[in-house]
Enzyme design. Structure first.
Site: not given
Ligand SMILES: [Zn+2]
Length: 426
Positions: A250-252, A254-255, A268, A297, A299, A337, A339
């Site tokens: 998983r590529v996550h 931050e949230c 998230c 954080e 996006r 976005d 990112r």
């Molecule tokens: Zn989130």
């Protein structure tokens, strides 16, 4: 003339002589060159960004990302000796990672320094000559204790095996912290822009924080003042580079609101926890799992922008709706976005990954970036419906309608408009 101020330094003498690295003739014989993509650590040359000997610096910026500012405050208050050099004894990685062929390809990795792992080993002769080379990557081991994992065990989805999932219910992991180290020519090439143009805009948009972008074109590496990336590995880290071993990844991004505080407006944390559960399960059946956690954080627009968008979404005419989800972000932030997933796969290449069997992500931007970087993806895994919080349906349906991956397709038209979130104060 040098002047000592005892009030700011608790009486300890500090070097008040400022070196402005803003002249291109500031090249010293002890400055080592960096040959990005070279075959060995010593041929590549270390990134020297420590401040104990300004003459040896060959990069723009300083180590520790955004924490450079706290370090400065600490030094200003006299609580931190600026000339401190880390004692790196026993700090090395408990597992072998690399070197992999991707480390030697100047186009595969441009936003981190693979040789920043255990430099005291890779650059030993230079340490002996007195160079102050700092690690930009560190590896350690830990046990994870997570309520959702305990629930997965209680419901029989995950079994204790004494190796990956211990009898206590803890999960054994190897974790890796990766500081950003940006090779500007490689970054520019990947974005498809001219390096000079990239340097000019970086200079302008940071409010002129780094004059060397303009004045020191010979310095090609920048340590940006941003957050690091953390990677959690389930199973043997060596297996990540073996395409025959099943990899769940998983590529996550931050949230904090969801990941840490359980805020229910997005998916998230549930998706992250499902990824951890599945990564552990994959390791149990002889595979390997990897969760990469990027500090991007909201996006990469930041939390202030994110909260403003939440309010704007909930107050708009007709209420918070999947049909207008991205539009409100763009109104507030100027873009949907920020990112730039183009650089996200670098940390997968650091581990020698060439094939992902199960990719936990619905984002087409992430999928496209990974595949374009030369990594094969076999299956894409979306979050199971039962894990989506009610108020997060708006986000989920908006993303599916925008082309995010989903097994069951996306709602359109009035069906999409009918997906609503809570109002302010509800
Ligand atoms: Zn989130």
């Amino acid at each position: 003339m040098e002047k000592q101020s005892s009030s700011a330094t608790n009486g300890k003498p500090v070097n008040r002589h400022l070196i402005l690295a803003s002249h291109s003739n500031l090249k010293f014989k002890e400055t080592l060159s960096i040959n990005w993509g070279a075959k060995t650590a010593m041929e590549r040359g270390p990134v020297v960004a420590s401040l104990t000997n300004p003459r040896a610096r060959n990069a723009i910026g300083a180590h520790s990302g955004s924490y450079t500012v706290y370090r400065a405050l600490s030094i200003a208050s006299g609580k931190f000796p600026p000339q401190h050099r880390p004692d790196l004894e026993n700090t090395q990685s408990p597992v072998q990672i690399g070197p992999y062929s991707q480390w030697m390809d100047p186009t595969k990795i441009v936003s981190l320094d693979p040789w920043g792992l255990d430099p005291q080993i890779g650059f030993k002769p230079l340490f002996e000559q007195g160079y102050d080379i700092r690690p930009s990557i560190a590896v350690t081991q830990a046990h994870l204790q997570i309520p959702e994992v305990a629930e997965a065990i209680a419901k029989g989805r995950l079994k204790k095996d004494g190796k990956i999932v211990l009898d206590t219910g803890d999960i054994k992991v190897t974790k890796v912290a990766i500081e950003p180290v940006w090779y500007l020519p490689g970054m520019a090439a990947r974005l498809g822009v001219d390096e000079g143009e990239l340097r000019r805009i970086l200079f302008q948009e940071t409010g002129g924080m780094y004059p060397e972008f303009i004045t020191r074109q010979d310095l090609k590496v920048w340590l940006p003042p941003i957050g690091s990336t953390t990677v959690y590995i389930f199973g043997d880290p060596k297996d990540l580079a073996n395409p025959k071993v099943e990899l769940t990844c998983r590529v996550h991004d931050e949230c904090n609101g969801s990941d840490v505080f359980g805020s229910d407006i997005c998916t998230c944390r549930p998706y992250l926890m499902y990824g951890i559960e599945d990564a552990a399960r994959t390791a149990q059946r002889g595979g390997v799992g990897l969760i990469a956690y990027y500090r991007k954080e909201g996006r990469a627009l930041g939390e202030v922008t994110k909260f403003l968008v939440y309010n704007a979404r909930k107050r708009q005419k007709g209420g918070d709706s999947a049909a207008t989800y991205f539009h409100r972000t763009e109104c507030v932030a100027g873009t949907e976005d920020a990112r730039f997933q183009e650089f996200m796969p670098d940390c997968l290449h650091f581990f020698g990954i060439t094939k992902i069997h199960n990719l936990h992500s619905m984002s087409n931007m992430k999928y496209d970036a990974i595949v374009k970087s030369g990594i094969e993806v076999v299956n894409r895994i979306s979050i199971p419906d039962e894990l989506i919080p009610k108020d997060a349906q708006v986000e989920m349906e908006a993303k599916k309608a925008a082309g995010y991956f989903s097994k069951d397709g996306a709602k359109q038209g009035s069906a999409l408009e009918s997906v609503k979130g809570r109002k302010i104060d509800e």
